[in-house]
Motif scaffolding. Structure first.
Motif, PDB file in Angstrom:
ATOM      1  N   ARG A  60      58.430  60.283   9.380  1.00 16.69           N
ATOM      2  CA  ARG A  60      58.219  58.824   9.284  1.00 16.69           C
ATOM      3  C   ARG A  60      58.245  58.373   7.826  1.00 16.69           C
ATOM      4  O   ARG A  60      58.808  57.327   7.501  1.00 16.69           O
ATOM      5  N   ASP A  61      57.626  59.136   6.940  1.00 12.29           N
ATOM      6  CA  ASP A  61      57.596  58.814   5.517  1.00 12.29           C
ATOM      7  C   ASP A  61      59.008  58.823   4.928  1.00 12.29           C
ATOM      8  O   ASP A  61      59.367  57.956   4.132  1.00 12.29           O
ATOM      9  N   VAL A  88      61.800  58.220   6.499  1.00 14.74           N
ATOM     10  CA  VAL A  88      62.494  57.039   7.005  1.00 14.74           C
ATOM     11  C   VAL A  88      61.980  55.795   6.280  1.00 14.74           C
ATOM     12  O   VAL A  88      62.773  54.966   5.816  1.00 14.74           O
ATOM     13  N   ALA A  89      60.667  55.667   6.144  1.00 14.70           N
ATOM     14  CA  ALA A  89      60.074  54.498   5.479  1.00 14.70           C
ATOM     15  C   ALA A  89      60.541  54.370   4.027  1.00 14.70           C
ATOM     16  O   ALA A  89      60.736  53.261   3.524  1.00 14.70           O
ATOM     17  N   LYS A  90      60.732  55.486   3.356  1.00 11.56           N
ATOM     18  CA  LYS A  90      61.148  55.462   1.946  1.00 11.56           C
ATOM     19  C   LYS A  90      62.670  55.360   1.785  1.00 11.56           C
ATOM     20  O   LYS A  90      63.171  55.322   0.666  1.00 11.56           O
ATOM     21  N   THR A 110      67.239  57.834   8.049  1.00 10.27           N
ATOM     22  CA  THR A 110      67.292  56.659   8.922  1.00 10.27           C
ATOM     23  C   THR A 110      66.735  57.013  10.296  1.00 10.27           C
ATOM     24  O   THR A 110      66.659  58.184  10.664  1.00 10.27           O
ATOM     25  N   ASP A 111      66.395  55.979  11.043  1.00 12.90           N
ATOM     26  CA  ASP A 111      65.918  56.195  12.414  1.00 12.90           C
ATOM     27  C   ASP A 111      66.975  56.923  13.247  1.00 12.90           C
ATOM     28  O   ASP A 111      66.636  57.684  14.148  1.00 12.90           O
TER      29      ASP A 111
END
Length: 132
Positions: free
Chosen positions: A30-31, A33-35, A39-40
């Motif tokens: 998740r980190d 992807v968030a940064k 990608t999802d």
């Protein structure tokens, strides 16, 4: 091992060999992807957990040996380059074959060389392996 469904095949081989599926760190994924480092589309859910889409691994419970299953969109079409042999022993070979076939393996042929006998099977994605 290249495969079209790495997480499902990793589960199958983990059960077959008595190994563990290597956990993936959902918070790390998740980190990333968030940064914007991933990608999802590079993730998926397997058994209710967020995992990297491109691969999964299994590890030996005692010595940490590892087998990686990585995504390849092409299904297997030629002989594998890696071949797994499972040693069950003469007394257990047929029972092990039957158990694996019941779980999705395909019987291919019986083999013999001198006093040594084995059965060749294919895993659910068609990768050949032997039980001796």
């Amino acid at each position: 091992m290249d495969c079209t469904d790495p997480h499902t095949l990793a589960d199958w081989w983990a059960e077959t060999l008595g190994w563990d599926v290597e956990p993936q760190d959902e918070a790390f994924i998740r980190d990333m992807v968030a940064k914007g480092f991933a990608t999802d589309d590079q993730t998926t859910h397997h058994r209710g957990k967020l995992v990297w889409k491109t691969g999964g691994a299994i590890v030996h419970p005692d010595n940490g040996r590892r087998m990686l299953f990585q995504f390849d969109e092409a299904a297997k079409t030629v002989k594998n380059r890696m071949h797994v042999d499972i040693r069950a022993g003469d007394a257990n070979r047929d029972a092990e074959r039957d158990k694996l076939v019941a779980r999705g393996a395909t019987f291919l042929w019986d083999g013999q060389q001198g006093p040594f006998t084995w059965v060749t099977l294919a895993d659910p994605e068609g990768n050949e392996f032997c039980v001796s």
